[in-house]
Motif scaffolding. Structure first.
Motif, PDB file in Angstrom:
ATOM      1  N   LEU A 249       0.433  -1.327  -0.086  1.00 24.39           N
ATOM      2  CA  LEU A 249      -0.533  -0.574  -0.106  1.00 24.39           C
ATOM      3  C   LEU A 249       0.566   1.219   0.035  1.00 24.39           C
ATOM      4  O   LEU A 249       0.783   2.439  -0.839  1.00 24.39           O
ATOM      5  N   LYS A 250       1.807   1.399   0.929  1.00 24.95           N
ATOM      6  CA  LYS A 250       3.293   1.924   0.645  1.00 24.95           C
ATOM      7  C   LYS A 250       3.478   2.241  -0.799  1.00 24.95           C
ATOM      8  O   LYS A 250       3.420   3.585  -0.903  1.00 24.95           O
ATOM      9  N   THR A 251       4.016   1.744  -1.355  1.00 26.00           N
ATOM     10  CA  THR A 251       4.519   1.586  -2.122  1.00 26.00           C
ATOM     11  C   THR A 251       3.623   1.922  -3.657  1.00 26.00           C
ATOM     12  O   THR A 251       4.122   2.642  -4.613  1.00 26.00           O
ATOM     13  N   ARG A 252       2.447   1.324  -3.633  1.00 22.75           N
ATOM     14  CA  ARG A 252       1.520   1.186  -4.879  1.00 22.75           C
ATOM     15  C   ARG A 252       1.323   2.845  -4.911  1.00 22.75           C
ATOM     16  O   ARG A 252       0.896   3.381  -5.829  1.00 22.75           O
ATOM     17  N   PHE A 253       0.602   2.958  -3.974  1.00 21.02           N
ATOM     18  CA  PHE A 253      -0.329   3.963  -3.629  1.00 21.02           C
ATOM     19  C   PHE A 253      -0.465   4.951  -2.611  1.00 21.02           C
ATOM     20  O   PHE A 253      -1.088   5.820  -1.886  1.00 21.02           O
ATOM     21  N   ASN A 254       0.844   4.844  -1.853  1.00 21.28           N
ATOM     22  CA  ASN A 254       1.346   6.052  -0.871  1.00 21.28           C
ATOM     23  C   ASN A 254       0.385   6.132   0.536  1.00 21.28           C
ATOM     24  O   ASN A 254      -0.191   7.052   1.277  1.00 21.28           O
TER      25      ASN A 254
ATOM     26  N   LYS B 140      -4.430   7.065   5.267  1.00 25.87           N
ATOM     27  CA  LYS B 140      -3.838   8.846   4.986  1.00 25.87           C
ATOM     28  C   LYS B 140      -2.539   8.306   4.412  1.00 25.87           C
ATOM     29  O   LYS B 140      -1.724   7.709   3.620  1.00 25.87           O
ATOM     30  N   ASP B 141      -1.949   9.739   3.973  1.00 20.42           N
ATOM     31  CA  ASP B 141      -0.548   9.404   3.194  1.00 20.42           C
ATOM     32  C   ASP B 141       0.856   9.278   4.029  1.00 20.42           C
ATOM     33  O   ASP B 141       0.230   9.959   5.540  1.00 20.42           O
TER      34      ASP B 141
ATOM     35  N   GLU C  25      -5.535  12.739   4.211  1.00 22.33           N
ATOM     36  CA  GLU C  25      -6.219  11.625   3.496  1.00 22.33           C
ATOM     37  C   GLU C  25      -6.930  11.790   1.935  1.00 22.33           C
ATOM     38  O   GLU C  25      -7.539  12.606   0.941  1.00 22.33           O
ATOM     39  N   ILE C  26      -6.588  10.705   1.934  1.00 18.73           N
ATOM     40  CA  ILE C  26      -6.860  10.411   0.652  1.00 18.73           C
ATOM     41  C   ILE C  26      -7.685   8.989  -0.043  1.00 18.73           C
ATOM     42  O   ILE C  26      -7.489   9.134  -1.534  1.00 18.73           O
ATOM     43  N   ALA C  27      -8.007   7.925   1.087  1.00 21.72           N
ATOM     44  CA  ALA C  27      -8.714   6.994  -0.071  1.00 21.72           C
ATOM     45  C   ALA C  27      -9.983   6.549   1.793  1.00 21.72           C
ATOM     46  O   ALA C  27      -9.350   6.842   2.727  1.00 21.72           O
ATOM     47  N   TYR C  28     -10.778   5.539   1.390  1.00 27.71           N
ATOM     48  CA  TYR C  28     -11.367   4.948   2.445  1.00 27.71           C
ATOM     49  C   TYR C  28     -12.226   3.952   1.983  1.00 27.71           C
ATOM     50  O   TYR C  28     -12.706   3.809   0.607  1.00 27.71           O
TER      51      TYR C  28
END
Length: 598
Positions: free
Chosen positions: A505-510, A544-545, A550-553
Motif C-alpha cells: 500500500l505504501k509503495t503502490r498507493f502512498n 492517509k498518506d 486523507e486520500i482514500a477510504y
C-alpha cells in the motif's frame, strides 16, 4: 374504533424494513418485487390501517394530516386502507393524490408548527425501490421526515399496537375529500417555496440568472419515467425563468425502466438529450427522478466526450451521483460568496459514504464538513443541530445517493439540483463582478476562461473515483444477521490483512496510515478501537498518506431500506486503480468475516 379478531401478520411484517427513511416492503399481493399489480393482501391492509391509527395518536387530538402517494400501482390500495381510519379518528385529511415527496413536504411546512392544531403528513412511497415495493413515510411540519429518535418512538408504538389482542378492521367511510383542491394548493405552495430555496432571499441573484439566460440560453430535458414529478411544477418553474424544457414518459405511472436513476436507467434521458441537442444546441442538461421525485441524477452534453478510440467526439453522457452532489456544492457555496456571505462559520453536512471530493471543495471555500450515518433524517437532523450552534448550513445531502438538500428545504429535490447547475452555467462574470464558476476557480486555484462549458465545470472538480452505491459492485448478500458480530470479526481480519499489505500500500498507493471511524445517527466516532461499536451504523477505514492527509477510504453498512449490505471505496486519483483495489479487498475481508470459523 371497530376491531376484528386477530389475523397473523408476522409473515408480512417480518419482511418489512421499518426505519426513519420509511416503512418499506413488497406490497404487491403476488409477492413479486417487479409486479405492476395494484392489489395488496389483507395483511398489508391491516398494517396500513394500523400505521394510520398510530400516527394519528402520535400527532394528538384531531390533527391535520396531509396525504399523498407516488405513482406505484399499490399506492391507491394503501390510501384506501388508511383514509377511513383517519376520518373515523376525527382527522382533517387533505388528500392530494399523486404528489412528489418534496411537494408534500413543502405543503406540510406551510402549515407551521402549532401546539393547538397538530399536523403532519403521510406519504406513500418506496422511493427508488422496485415497482412492486411500497412504503410509508411520516413527517411533521418542519419540512422533512420524522427525525430518527421520533421515528423510533412511532415504530415502537406501531409494533406494540400490532402485538395487542386485536387489530383494526378495514371499513369503508363516506368522505368528500377534494383531491383536486388539495393538489392545487400544494402546487402553488411548492412553486413559491422552490423560488425561495433557489434565490435564498436574493433578488439580485434571481435577476442575474434571468439576464444570463438571455445571453446564454439553456435547455433542459427530463425523463420523468412516470414518477410523481409528472404531476408537479417542473415544466412551469423552468419555463417561467426562460429555460427551455422537453420531456418523455410524462404520464403518471408510465414507468418504463428501472426506478433507481442509475446506470442503464439514464439511457432514455441520454437519447433524449442527444436528439434535442441536434435541433437546439442550448439543450445541455437532463435529469431523471426516482418514483417519489426526491432525487434525480443528471445527464449532460459533453462537448469533449472521449470515444472508445481515444478521440474526442461531443455527446451526451451520465454523471455519477457523487459528481452531481459535488456540482451542487460548488454552485451553492459560490452562491453564498456571490451574495456576500461569510464562509468561516459555514458547514456542509453529508453522509458517511459521501466522497472526500466534498471535503476538498469545502476546504477550498474555507467551510467545515460534518458527517452523519446514511439516512436523510440523520443528515437533516445534524444540519439543524449545527444551525442551532451558530453554523450556516446552506447545502447538505447524501452524495452517495445523488441529489442535494438546499436550505430551507429539508429533503432532496431534483429541481433544486438542476437550478444549482443552471446558476453555475448562467451567472457569469459581468462588469467586474465574478460569476459563480469564476468564484469556484479562484477558490480552488484553477484557471478560469470565459467561454467555459458544463464539461469544463465538471473537469474542475477534485479528481476522485468512488464506487456507485447502487452498482452491483457495491452490493453484497451476507448471512450474518448480527452486524456487531460481523464487524468484530472484520476487525481481526483487517488487522491481519494490514500487516500483510502495508508495504504494498505504501509503495503502490502512498497509503501509510489508517483510522477506523463509526457513524451512528448524528454521531461520528473517530479513532475507533473496537469496530463492533459501529453496531448497525456505518464503518469506515480512512487511509492517509505520509503527511497524514486523507486520500482514500473503504466503507460498509447494512441497508435500512433494502435487504442488502453495501460497500464503497473512495480514492483521490485520476483513474480507478486504487478504488478497484480497495473495493475488491473490502469484499474479500467481509466475505471472510461472514464465513468466519471460530
Amino acid at each position: 374504533m371497530v376491531l376484528k379478531d386477530r389475523i397473523p401478520l408476522s409473515r408480512v411484517l417480518d419482511k418489512m424494513i421499518l426505519s426513519a427513511s420509511g416503512w418499506r416492503g413488497i406490497f404487491a399481493e403476488n409477492g413479486d418485487e417487479e409486479s405492476k399489480t395494484g392489489k395488496i393482501s389483507d395483511e398489508h391492509r391491516i398494517i396500513c390501517a394500523a400505521a394510520a391509527s398510530v400516527f394519528a395518536d402520535y400527532l394528538g387530538s384531531k390533527p391535520v394530516i396531509l396525504l399523498g402517494t407516488d405513482t406505484r400501482p399499490t399506492g391507491k390500495a394503501i390510501v384506501d386502507a388508511m383514509i377511513p381510519v383517519l376520518l373515523n379518528r376525527g382527522c382533517d385529511v387533505r388528500y392530494a393524490g399523486f404528489i412528489a415527496a418534496p411537494e408534500i413536504m413543502a405543503w406540510a411546512r406551510s402549515l407551521g408548527i402549532s401546539p393547538e392544531k397538530p399536523a403532519g403528513f403521510i406519504y406513500i412511497s418506496a422511493s427508488h425501490n422496485p415497482i412492486g415495493h411500497n412504503g410509508i413515510k411520516f413527517g411533521l411540519t418542519d419540512g422533512g421526515v420524522l427525525a430518527a429518535q421520533e421515528s423510533a418512538k412511532l415504530i415502537a408504538d406501531f409494533r406494540a399496537f400490532l402485538a395487542g389482542e386485536e387489530n383494526i378492521k378495514i371499513e369503508s367511510c363516506v368522505s368528500e375529500l377534494n383531491t383536486k383542491e388539495a393538489k392545487s394548493q400544494a402546487q402553488k405552495i411548492y412553486y413559491d417555496f422552490c423560488a425561495d430555496v433557489t434565490w435564498n432571499g436574493s433578488s439580485e441573484i434571481a435577476a442575474a440568472l434571468k439576464e444570463g439566460l438571455k445571453k446564454n440560453p439553456l435547455g433542459i430535458v427530463c425523463d420523468f419515467n412516470g414518477s410523481a414529478r409528472t404531476t408537479s411544477i417542473d415544466k412551469d418553474f423552468f419555463t417561467g425563468l426562460g429555460i427551455k424544457f422537453d420531456s418523455i414518459n410524462s404520464e403518471p405511472g408510465q414507468i418504463v425502466h428501472r426506478i433507481v436513476p442509475e446506470g442503464d436507467a439514464l439511457n432514455f434521458c441520454i437519447e433524449l438529450l442527444e436528439k434535442t441537442h441536434k435541433t437546439d444546441a442550448s439543450f445541455v442538461l437532463g435529469y431523471v427522478p426516482d418514483c417519489d421525485g426526491d432525487r434525480g441524477n443528471l445527464v449532460i452534453w459533453d462537448n469533449k466526450k472521449a470515444c472508445a478510440l481515444g478521440a474526442c467526439a461531443p455527446g451526451a453522457c451520465a454523471l455519477g451521483a457523487q459528481e452531481v452532489f459535488a456540482l451542487a456544492c460548488v454552485a451553492e457555496l459560490s452562491h453564498l460568496v456571490w451574495t456576500g456571505g461569510k464562509l468561516n462559520n459555514c458547514a456542509v453536512v453529508i453522509n458517511d459514504p459521501t466522497s472526500m471530493r466534498i471535503d476538498r471543495i469545502a476546504e477550498a471555500f474555507g467551510a467545515s464538513i460534518f458527517r452523519a450515518e446514511v439516512g436523510e433524517a440523520n443528515v437533516v437532523s445534524l444540519a439543524r443541530k449545527l444551525r442551532s450552534e451558530g453554523y450556516a448550513v446552506r447545502i447538505l445531502g447524501e452524495g452517495s445517493a445523488g441529489g442535494n438538500i438546499t436550505h430551507p428545504s429539508a429533503v432532496r429535490d431534483p429541481l433544486h439540483t438542476v437550478m444549482a447547475i443552471a446558476k453555475l452555467l448562467s451567472i457569469r462574470t459581468v462588469n467586474g463582478k465574478k460569476g459563480l464558476f469564476e468564484i469556484w476557480c479562484d477558490a480552488s486555484r484553477q484557471k478560469y476562461r470565459e467561454d467555459f462549458t458544463l464539461a469544463d465545470i465538471i473537469a474542475s472538480l477534485p479528481p476522485f473515483t468512488t464506487t456507485s452505491a447502487y452498482s452491483e459492485d457495491a452490493i453484497m448478500r451476507i448471512s450474518t444477521q448480527d452486524q456487531t458480530l460481523l464487524k468484530d470479526r472484520y476487525q481481526q481480519i483487517f488487522l491481519n490483512e494490514w500487516e500483510v499489505r502495508k508495504d504494498e500500500l505504501k509503495t503502490r498507493f502512498n497509503i501509510h496510515i489508517w483510522e477506523a471511524i463509526a457513524y451512528n445517527g448524528m454521531i461520528e466516532t473517530r479513532n475507533l478501537n473496537q469496530f463492533k461499536n459501529a453496531k448497525k451504523g456505518g464503518l469506515k477505514i480512512l487511509f492517509k498518506d505520509e503527511n497524514g492527509r486523507e486520500i482514500a477510504y473503504i466503507w460498509m453498512r447494512g441497508s435500512a431500506t433494502e435487504p442488502v449490505f453495501r460497500i464503497i471505496a473512495d480514492a483521490q486519483e485520476p483513474d480507478n486503480r486504487l478504488e478497484r483495489y480497495l473495493l475488491e479487498w473490502q469484499r474479500c475481508m467481509i466475505m471472510k468475516a461472514d464465513n468466519f470459523k471460530e
